[in-house]
Design a protein around this motif. Structure first.
Motif, PDB file in Angstrom:
ATOM      1  N   UNK A   7     -10.459 -10.963 -17.506  1.00  0.00           N
ATOM      2  CA  UNK A   7      -9.278 -10.185 -17.128  1.00  0.00           C
ATOM      3  C   UNK A   7      -9.481  -9.620 -15.735  1.00  0.00           C
ATOM      4  N   UNK A   8      -8.490  -9.754 -14.888  1.00  0.00           N
ATOM      5  CA  UNK A   8      -8.564  -9.224 -13.534  1.00  0.00           C
ATOM      6  C   UNK A   8      -7.293  -8.455 -13.237  1.00  0.00           C
ATOM      7  N   UNK A   9      -7.454  -7.225 -12.804  1.00  0.00           N
ATOM      8  CA  UNK A   9      -6.313  -6.390 -12.473  1.00  0.00           C
ATOM      9  C   UNK A   9      -6.146  -6.355 -10.964  1.00  0.00           C
ATOM     10  N   UNK A  10      -4.984  -6.737 -10.485  1.00  0.00           N
ATOM     11  CA  UNK A  10      -4.707  -6.729  -9.049  1.00  0.00           C
ATOM     12  C   UNK A  10      -3.942  -5.458  -8.701  1.00  0.00           C
ATOM     13  N   UNK A  11      -4.486  -4.605  -7.840  1.00  0.00           N
ATOM     14  CA  UNK A  11      -3.784  -3.368  -7.497  1.00  0.00           C
ATOM     15  C   UNK A  11      -2.494  -3.653  -6.738  1.00  0.00           C
ATOM     16  N   UNK A  12      -1.530  -2.770  -6.923  1.00  0.00           N
ATOM     17  CA  UNK A  12      -0.268  -2.897  -6.204  1.00  0.00           C
ATOM     18  C   UNK A  12      -0.499  -2.597  -4.731  1.00  0.00           C
ATOM     19  N   UNK A  13      -0.027  -3.469  -3.829  1.00  0.00           N
ATOM     20  CA  UNK A  13      -0.195  -3.196  -2.390  1.00  0.00           C
ATOM     21  C   UNK A  13       0.409  -1.847  -2.001  1.00  0.00           C
ATOM     22  N   UNK A  14      -0.251  -1.147  -1.106  1.00  0.00           N
ATOM     23  CA  UNK A  14       0.209   0.171  -0.672  1.00  0.00           C
ATOM     24  C   UNK A  14       0.554   0.155   0.812  1.00  0.00           C
ATOM     25  N   UNK A 163      -3.532   7.355   7.222  1.00  0.00           N
ATOM     26  CA  UNK A 163      -4.446   7.323   6.082  1.00  0.00           C
ATOM     27  C   UNK A 163      -3.730   6.824   4.837  1.00  0.00           C
ATOM     28  N   UNK A 164      -4.506   6.312   3.904  1.00  0.00           N
ATOM     29  CA  UNK A 164      -3.959   5.878   2.618  1.00  0.00           C
ATOM     30  C   UNK A 164      -3.297   7.068   1.932  1.00  0.00           C
ATOM     31  N   UNK A 165      -2.089   6.884   1.376  1.00  0.00           N
ATOM     32  CA  UNK A 165      -1.434   8.007   0.697  1.00  0.00           C
ATOM     33  C   UNK A 165      -2.238   8.471  -0.505  1.00  0.00           C
ATOM     34  N   UNK A 166      -2.221   9.781  -0.751  1.00  0.00           N
ATOM     35  CA  UNK A 166      -2.989  10.350  -1.862  1.00  0.00           C
ATOM     36  C   UNK A 166      -2.251  10.123  -3.178  1.00  0.00           C
ATOM     37  N   UNK A 167      -3.005  10.224  -4.286  1.00  0.00           N
ATOM     38  CA  UNK A 167      -2.379  10.201  -5.600  1.00  0.00           C
ATOM     39  C   UNK A 167      -2.387   8.842  -6.253  1.00  0.00           C
ATOM     40  N   UNK A 168      -1.474   8.684  -7.192  1.00  0.00           N
ATOM     41  CA  UNK A 168      -1.299   7.487  -8.014  1.00  0.00           C
ATOM     42  C   UNK A 168      -2.551   7.177  -8.839  1.00  0.00           C
ATOM     43  N   UNK A 169      -3.305   8.265  -9.179  1.00  0.00           N
ATOM     44  CA  UNK A 169      -4.400   8.099 -10.131  1.00  0.00           C
ATOM     45  C   UNK A 169      -5.589   7.329  -9.619  1.00  0.00           C
ATOM     46  N   UNK A 170      -5.798   7.295  -8.329  1.00  0.00           N
ATOM     47  CA  UNK A 170      -6.925   6.526  -7.801  1.00  0.00           C
ATOM     48  C   UNK A 170      -8.262   7.086  -8.243  1.00  0.00           C
TER      49      UNK A 170
END
Length: 199
Positions: A7-14, A163-170
């Protein structure tokens, strides 16, 4: 007979974006793409600097070992360069960067500089993300949009890429201790909800 399921989970592009400059403002946006690259969008804002256009963008990259595999593409890209700390766009007196892109019209390389453009940054064998660029120093060079601008130095906007946006449970960890990043926890909570309401 046993079966192995991978199983491989691909993160949603940000995406990340910010506006830089005072008298003349330029919006820079970074977008992760499904092909494992990053698109850099540049757009001059409002009427300020109406006679200026985008000439070159130089910027740093997180991992110098990857520079040899990087490349840029774009409809208004005139040139590109990758060399750790040696890429300059405004003469020998300027600080050196790792990556550089120069812009111009494809039908006339000596034509006027564009007021908005986009370039796609990719690596020949690896996926790159916002983390490879976020917070890295950059310099954006603006020149007069007239075709005969060669003798004019224009102006420079400097800063650090968005910078990468904060949040979304990272930063959240899974309580089940698995590598699924809480996916199993979420499944159990949704499964338990109907049972709890049945009483």
């Amino acid at each position: 007979m046993s079966a192995h399921i991978a199983m491989q989970f691909t993160p949603t592009p940000e995406s990340a974006d910010a506006v830089f400059g005072q008298d003349v403002q330029v919006r820079i946006a970074l977008h992760e793409t499904a092909d494992g690259g990053i698109t850099l969008d540049l757009e001059m804002q409002g009427d300020a600097g109406h006679g200026l256009g985008l000439a070159a963008l130089v910027f740093d990259f997180a991992d110098h070992d990857l520079l040899a595999g990087l490349s840029l593409t774009g409809s208004q890209l005139r040139g590109q360069n990758f060399s750790a700390g040696r890429v300059r766009a405004s003469g020998d007196a300027a600080r050196g960067f790792d990556c550089g892109a120069s812009f111009g019209r494809t039908q006339a390389l000596s034509g006027p500089a564009p007021r908005d453009t986009a370039v796609h940054l990719a690596h020949d064998s690896l996926t790159i993300t916002l983390d490879d660029l976020a917070g890295r120093a950059f310099a954006l060079h603006l020149v007069p949009t007239a075709a005969n601008h060669a003798s004019c130095a224009g102006m420079v906007i400097e800063g650090r890429l968005p910078a990468r946006p904060a949040g979304r449970g990272q930063g959240t960890a899974s309580t089940d201790g698995s590598v699924f990043g809480g996916v199993f926890d979420g499944f159990l909570s949704r499964l338990a909800a109907p049972l709890g309401n049945a009483a």
